[in-house]
Design a protein around this motif. Structure first.
Motif, PDB file in Angstrom:
ATOM      1  N   HIS A 227       0.860  -1.214   0.319  1.00 37.01           N
ATOM      2  CA  HIS A 227      -0.060  -0.211   0.012  1.00 37.01           C
ATOM      3  C   HIS A 227       0.890   1.150   0.144  1.00 37.01           C
ATOM      4  N   LEU A 228       0.397   2.430  -0.471  1.00 39.69           N
ATOM      5  CA  LEU A 228       0.919   3.662  -0.483  1.00 39.69           C
ATOM      6  C   LEU A 228       0.708   4.146   0.836  1.00 39.69           C
ATOM      7  N   SER A 229       1.673   5.072   1.174  1.00 43.47           N
ATOM      8  CA  SER A 229       1.555   5.594   2.442  1.00 43.47           C
ATOM      9  C   SER A 229       0.403   6.750   2.450  1.00 43.47           C
ATOM     10  N   ASP A 230      -0.501   6.459   3.754  1.00 46.25           N
ATOM     11  CA  ASP A 230      -1.449   7.539   3.843  1.00 46.25           C
ATOM     12  C   ASP A 230      -1.107   8.640   4.167  1.00 46.25           C
ATOM     13  N   GLU A 231       0.129   9.078   4.585  1.00 44.63           N
ATOM     14  CA  GLU A 231       0.552  10.396   5.080  1.00 44.63           C
ATOM     15  C   GLU A 231       1.100  11.131   3.900  1.00 44.63           C
ATOM     16  N   GLU A 232       0.995  10.625   2.763  1.00 41.78           N
ATOM     17  CA  GLU A 232       1.699  11.478   1.520  1.00 41.78           C
ATOM     18  C   GLU A 232       0.285  11.631   0.680  1.00 41.78           C
TER      19      GLU A 232
END
Length: 285
Positions: A227-232
């Motif tokens: 998964h891609l980071s939720d923070e970015e």
């Protein structure tokens, strides 16, 4: 790799065929009544375009409900039934319209819109006699059925309008039927449509479809769990959904690409289906 994607069985239960025709006929006539009522009380030609689209779409939704309810898994049969019911709906609205015009009072050329009342016997007479409808259409075409800038539209222009109307009513539900319920995964083992489950997280944007399909087809599901980071903030990413049933031996994976671009100061999303109903083993995800 064989059988890489879901393929409908092509089964068309008799009940699905007969039931869809019967309920579709009732639905088409009801929609025709609503369609003519809206046109009659809202005589704005530009608005009527949306009403006509709604009529065609309504036919699709009625039939799509029937296909789902009676488990039709044959797209060809679905399109054939859709065409037949769309023709019936188009015919029914003409039978209703000419029966109303037959009893109409008023003028088409001035500010007064014609007034009429529904007559069941008149509707039945036109509905059961196509030649009556054709004769009425020719007569109505000479005088016009609506006005544009307070002038009746008749002759060749009116024939063109009617042809466009027919095209919209017939083509709209057929186009929608190509992406109707019959293309979605059905479990022949469970005798039920599969349930859709949205997989969590945002995935990497699919730039190389063949590479992703090859990995997934070889039971390598690392891509789905990466998964891609939720923070970015990501302007390009993918999402996935899974179709599955209680005991079926397979699941079916669909992946969408999402791209956000700025247009006129606003962010617009473009969503593309890059992998549809990829076949994987049960409990893979």
């Amino acid at each position: 790799m064989e059988n890489l994607y879901y393929k409908p069985s092509g089964k068309a239960p008799a009940l699905a065929f007969i039931g869809s025709l019967v309920l579709g006929t009732v639905g088409a006539i009801v929609l025709a009544i609503v369609y003519i009522a809206l046109q009659w009380f809202i005589p704005i030609i530009y608005f009527n375009v949306f009403i006509t689209l709604g009529f065609g779409a309504g036919i699709f939704y009625v039939l799509n409900f029937c296909f789902k309810q009676w488990k039709l898994r044959n797209k060809g049969i679905a399109i054939l039934i859709t065409l037949l019911i769309a023709i019936l709906g188009f015919y029914a609205q003409w039978a209703l319209f000419v029966s109303l015009m037959y009893n109409a009072e008023g003028t088409m050329g001035g500010d007064t819109w014609v007034k009429s009342s529904f007559n069941l016997e008149g509707f039945k007479a036109f509905f059961l006699h196509p030649s009556f409808i054709w004769e009425a259409m020719q007569g109505l075409n000479e005088v016009g059925t609506f006005t544009l800038k307070k002038s009746p539209v008749s002759g060749g222009m009116l024939w063109a309008v009617w042809a466009i109307e027919m095209g919209i009513i017939l083509i709209t539900p057929i186009i929608m039927a190509f992406r109707g319920i019959t293309i979605y995964p059905f479990s022949e083992k469970d005798e039920a449509w599969m349930n859709k489950r949205i997989l969590p997280g945002r995935l990497k944007f699919v730039a190389d479809k063949d590479a992703v399909v090859s990995s997934l087809g070889n039971h390598d599901f690392a891509y789905v769990y990466d998964h891609l980071s939720d923070e970015e903030e990501h302007f390009s990413f993918a999402t996935a959904e899974l179709y599955e049933s209680e005991t079926d031996d397979h699941q079916y994976l669909t992946i969408y690409n999402h791209q956000f671009t700025e247009k006129k100061g606003k962010m617009e999303e473009k969503k593309d289906e890059v992998i549809e109903f990829l076949r994987i083993n049960r409990n893979s995800l």
